[in-house]
Design an enzyme around this catalytic site. Structure first.
Site, PDB file in Angstrom:
ATOM      1  N   ASP A   1       2.847   5.407  -6.796  1.00  0.00           N
ATOM      2  CA  ASP A   1       4.085   5.310  -6.035  1.00  0.00           C
ATOM      3  C   ASP A   1       5.330   5.164  -6.894  1.00  0.00           C
ATOM      4  OD1 ASP A   1       3.035   5.475  -3.418  1.00  0.00           O
ATOM      5  OD2 ASP A   1       2.209   3.475  -3.665  1.00  0.00           O
TER       6      ASP A   1
ATOM      7  N   HIS B   1      -2.402  -2.346  -9.685  1.00  0.00           N
ATOM      8  CA  HIS B   1      -3.387  -1.747  -8.795  1.00  0.00           C
ATOM      9  C   HIS B   1      -4.646  -2.597  -8.802  1.00  0.00           C
ATOM     10  CE1 HIS B   1      -5.916   1.206  -6.814  1.00  0.00           C
ATOM     11  NE2 HIS B   1      -4.812   1.753  -6.426  1.00  0.00           N
TER      12      HIS B   1
ATOM     13  N   HIS C   1       0.876  -1.187   0.000  1.00  0.00           N
ATOM     14  CA  HIS C   1       0.000   0.000   0.000  1.00  0.00           C
ATOM     15  C   HIS C   1       0.911   1.236   0.000  1.00  0.00           C
ATOM     16  CE1 HIS C   1      -3.449   2.444   0.696  1.00  0.00           C
ATOM     17  NE2 HIS C   1      -3.756   2.126   1.942  1.00  0.00           N
TER      18      HIS C   1
HETATM   19  N1  CMC Z   1       4.837  -7.114 -10.031  1.00  0.00           N
HETATM   20  C1  CMC Z   1       4.734  -8.351 -10.562  1.00  0.00           C
HETATM   21  N2  CMC Z   1       3.595  -9.035 -10.657  1.00  0.00           N
HETATM   22  C2  CMC Z   1       2.494  -8.460 -10.154  1.00  0.00           C
HETATM   23  C3  CMC Z   1       2.516  -7.171  -9.570  1.00  0.00           C
HETATM   24  C4  CMC Z   1       3.738  -6.497  -9.537  1.00  0.00           C
HETATM   25  N3  CMC Z   1       3.832  -5.268  -9.002  1.00  0.00           N
HETATM   26  N4  CMC Z   1       1.267  -6.843  -9.157  1.00  0.00           N
HETATM   27  C5  CMC Z   1       0.491  -7.893  -9.467  1.00  0.00           C
HETATM   28  N5  CMC Z   1       1.228  -8.853 -10.078  1.00  0.00           N
HETATM   29  C6  CMC Z   1       0.744 -10.120 -10.630  1.00  0.00           C
HETATM   30  C7  CMC Z   1       0.418 -11.112  -9.528  1.00  0.00           C
HETATM   31  O1  CMC Z   1       1.520 -11.942  -9.248  1.00  0.00           O
HETATM   32  C8  CMC Z   1      -0.725 -11.871 -10.154  1.00  0.00           C
HETATM   33  O2  CMC Z   1      -0.182 -12.748 -11.121  1.00  0.00           O
HETATM   34  P1  CMC Z   1      -0.848 -14.209 -11.332  1.00  0.00           P
HETATM   35  O3  CMC Z   1      -2.215 -13.934 -11.877  1.00  0.00           O
HETATM   36  O4  CMC Z   1       0.053 -14.893 -12.280  1.00  0.00           O
HETATM   37  O5  CMC Z   1      -0.891 -14.846  -9.982  1.00  0.00           O
HETATM   38  C9  CMC Z   1      -1.496 -10.805 -10.923  1.00  0.00           C
HETATM   39  O6  CMC Z   1      -0.513  -9.832 -11.270  1.00  0.00           O
HETATM   40  C10 CMC Z   1      -2.623 -10.166 -10.128  1.00  0.00           C
HETATM   41  O7  CMC Z   1      -2.063  -9.632  -8.916  1.00  0.00           O
HETATM   42  P2  CMC Z   1      -2.796  -9.604  -7.522  1.00  0.00           P
HETATM   43  O8  CMC Z   1      -1.765  -9.616  -6.443  1.00  0.00           O
HETATM   44  O9  CMC Z   1      -3.847 -10.656  -7.492  1.00  0.00           O
HETATM   45  O10 CMC Z   1      -3.512  -8.187  -7.603  1.00  0.00           O
HETATM   46  P3  CMC Z   1      -4.093  -7.367  -6.387  1.00  0.00           P
HETATM   47  O11 CMC Z   1      -5.185  -6.526  -6.927  1.00  0.00           O
HETATM   48  O12 CMC Z   1      -4.418  -8.263  -5.243  1.00  0.00           O
HETATM   49  O13 CMC Z   1      -2.850  -6.466  -5.921  1.00  0.00           O
HETATM   50  C11 CMC Z   1      -1.352  -4.677  -5.668  1.00  0.00           C
HETATM   51  C12 CMC Z   1      -2.735  -5.117  -6.169  1.00  0.00           C
HETATM   52  C13 CMC Z   1      -1.242  -3.164  -5.784  1.00  0.00           C
HETATM   53  C14 CMC Z   1      -1.212  -5.060  -4.178  1.00  0.00           C
HETATM   54  C15 CMC Z   1      -0.252  -5.393  -6.501  1.00  0.00           C
HETATM   55  O14 CMC Z   1      -0.373  -5.014  -7.845  1.00  0.00           O
HETATM   56  C16 CMC Z   1       1.157  -5.107  -5.988  1.00  0.00           C
HETATM   57  O15 CMC Z   1       1.628  -5.810  -5.094  1.00  0.00           O
HETATM   58  N6  CMC Z   1       1.856  -4.067  -6.538  1.00  0.00           N
HETATM   59  C17 CMC Z   1       3.170  -3.693  -6.044  1.00  0.00           C
HETATM   60  C18 CMC Z   1       3.025  -2.847  -4.780  1.00  0.00           C
HETATM   61  C19 CMC Z   1       2.545  -1.451  -5.104  1.00  0.00           C
HETATM   62  O16 CMC Z   1       3.058  -0.791  -5.994  1.00  0.00           O
HETATM   63  N7  CMC Z   1       1.562  -0.984  -4.311  1.00  0.00           N
HETATM   64  C20 CMC Z   1       1.026   0.377  -4.430  1.00  0.00           C
HETATM   65  C21 CMC Z   1      -0.382   0.372  -4.915  1.00  0.00           C
HETATM   66  S1  CMC Z   1      -0.972   2.011  -5.370  1.00  0.00           S
HETATM   67  C22 CMC Z   1      -0.899   2.982  -3.952  1.00  0.00           C
HETATM   68  C23 CMC Z   1      -1.566   2.457  -2.737  1.00  0.00           C
HETATM   69  O17 CMC Z   1      -2.466   1.630  -2.751  1.00  0.00           O
HETATM   70  O18 CMC Z   1      -1.195   2.908  -1.672  1.00  0.00           O
END
Ligand code: CMC
Length: 446
Positions: A365, A308, A268
């Protein structure tokens, strides 16, 4: 005309049910009537992480993740970033309308005159170890404010509630700056009533011995824009925590502390800090292919600052931030050595099928950390810089929740997967626990 209902046939019993559809939503409680036998708990939905569950009705922030839209009270965030100040946006989020000049003057004066904290807060912060993370200090200190304002527990009293909201917005920059000064071993700088909200924060962070410390107005504007972009984001993880804690009628200081704790996590608001550390670790453009390979393997690190839950096209905040980054680099006269690494990572991620097929775009971010770095703010302050402006969003959402007749104490259900009842085993009869597959699936009904 089509009926605004959903017809459900339960193939276990052959019975059919009709439930109302309002605003493209059915009420989860309407499913409870669906059961196999009289006395059953009834049908529930299973939605870990709230992937498809609306937990509230809200009139504050609108996001269309597919179209990359973000609006506060109807106003597009890029227009607010261009034309408004952070305090104007805070007023808008909380009150629903942009302030008139006299309303803004009063609000600014109210906030400005609540930026001081009790002297005991100084000694409280002094008690932390020299290397304490500023976000940990912020979380603890904002929670401690609860003890200075015991009346804050009267959350249903409009005037008391509003006073704490002003206090929180006013004091967060002071706590944030003092957490930073403590971690640097530097004396605390007291707030100034002479400068704007954002300049005051920068002064408290940066001032050393200058008789008159001035910050370039465009740097102040850049940070103010970042504050606007971070002010609210509807039902994100930390806002959900704020609402959840607030639903038990806890006071807003401890609720903000809980929300800030959720924000601290690297998935986050802690992502901005994680992005910078990731870029530093990669170090140079030549190391990017190996890093991307590791990310794609799924066992290594994630590409921080990408992806996201809601935005599946682009993050409108990232667009504004990228422009802002260029302006700030021009102003400070140097580009971050990490910028080429960031740009190349972005280029690869926007063309590589792994990221494209998963709709992983740069989020807010990805570039904000590079701006903070250019302003010579250390990486562990980045989540703190997120928490300051998000406080207005948390408070607006908290008050909306308190006044919403549909809301009650937040209390999800679960699907119980543990043991059925079993006899207590005396110590002399126990063997080392071996993992037992769960045999039952039972509803908890309290
Ligand atoms: N790098 C590599 N792979 C990723 C990433 C990433 N940053 N984000 C998602 N994926 C992959 C994930 O492994 C999954 O792949 P598969 O379908 O093969 O298992 C797929 O994409 C879907 O990901 P998810 O984890 O199910 O998606 P989510 O909606 O639960 O997570 C997220 C959203 C923001 C937590 C995630 O994209 C992430 O961890 N991003 C990196 C951390 C980040 O930049 N966070 C800031 C978010 S914006 C500001 C805020 O919220 O504060």
């Amino acid at each position: 005309m089509a009926k605004e209902t959903l017809t459900i046939t339960d193939n276990r019993t052959g019975k059919t049910y009709e439930v109302p559809v309002t605003e493209d939503t059915i009420k989860a409680l309407d499913l409870k009537q669906i059961h196999v036998e009289e006395g059953d708990f009834g049908l529930m939905t299973y939605d870990p992480a709230f992937m498809n569950t609306a937990s509230c009705r809200s009139a504050i922030t609108y996001i269309d993740g597919d179209k990359g839209i973000l609006r506060y009270r109807g106003y597009p965030v890029d227009q607010l970033a261009e034309k408004a100040t952070y305090l104007e946006c805070a007023y808008l989020l909380i009150n629903g309308e942009l302030p008139t000049q006299s309303q803004l003057d009063k609000y600014t004066s109210d906030v400005t005159h609540h930026t001081f904290v009790h002297e005991n807060v100084r000694t409280f912060i002094d008690g932390f170890r020299y290397d304490a993370h500023p976000m940990g200090m912020l979380v603890a200190t904002v929670s401690a404010l609860s003890t200075f304002y015991p009346e804050a527990k009267h959350v249903l009293d409009h005037d008391i509630r509003r006073q704490q909201m002003v206090r929180l917005i006013a004091k967060m920059p002071t706590l944030a700056a003092w957490s930073f000064r403590h971690s640097m071993g530097m004396p605390f700088v007291y707030p100034s009533n002479e400068v704007s909200y954002t300049e005051n924060f920068l002064q408290m962070m940066k001032r050393i011995a200058e008789p008159k410390f001035e910050v370039h107005p465009e740097i102040v504007k850049a940070l103010d824009v970042l504050f606007i972009l971070h002010a609210d984001h509807e039902q994100n993880c930390s806002t959900n925590v704020m609402r959840s804690i607030g639903s038990s009628r806890a006071d807003p200081y401890v609720a903000v502390a809980g929300a800030a704790a959720a924000l601290y996590g690297p998935l986050h608001g802690g992502a901005n800090e994680a992005v910078l550390r990731m870029l530093r670790e990669i170090g140079s453009v030549s190391n990017i292919p190996a890093f991307v390979k590791e990310v794609k393997s799924g066992v290594g690190a994630r590409l921080m600052g990408f992806g996201h839950r809601v935005y599946k096209n682009y993050d409108p905040r990232a667009k504004v931030i990228k422009r802002l980054a260029d302006q700030v680099f021009d102003l400070v006269g140097k580009k971050s050595p990490l910028l080429p690494v960031a740009l190349e990572l972005e280029r690869i991620a926007l063309t590589d099928d792994y990221f494209v097929s998963r709709k992983l775009y740069p989020n807010v971010d990805f570039y904000s950390g590079l701006i903070y770095e250019a302003l010579q703010i250390p990486a562990d302050m980045f989540p703190v810089l997120f928490a300051i402006p998000r406080t207005s969003g948390w408070l607006a959402q908290w008050e909306e929740m308190l006044l919403d007749k549909d809301q009650k104490i937040a209390r999800p259900r679960q699907i119980y997967t543990g043991y059925e009842e079993r006899e207590f085993i005396n110590m002399d009869k126990r063997s080392p626990a071996s993992a037992q597959p769960a045999t039952t699936s039972k509803r908890e009904t309290d």
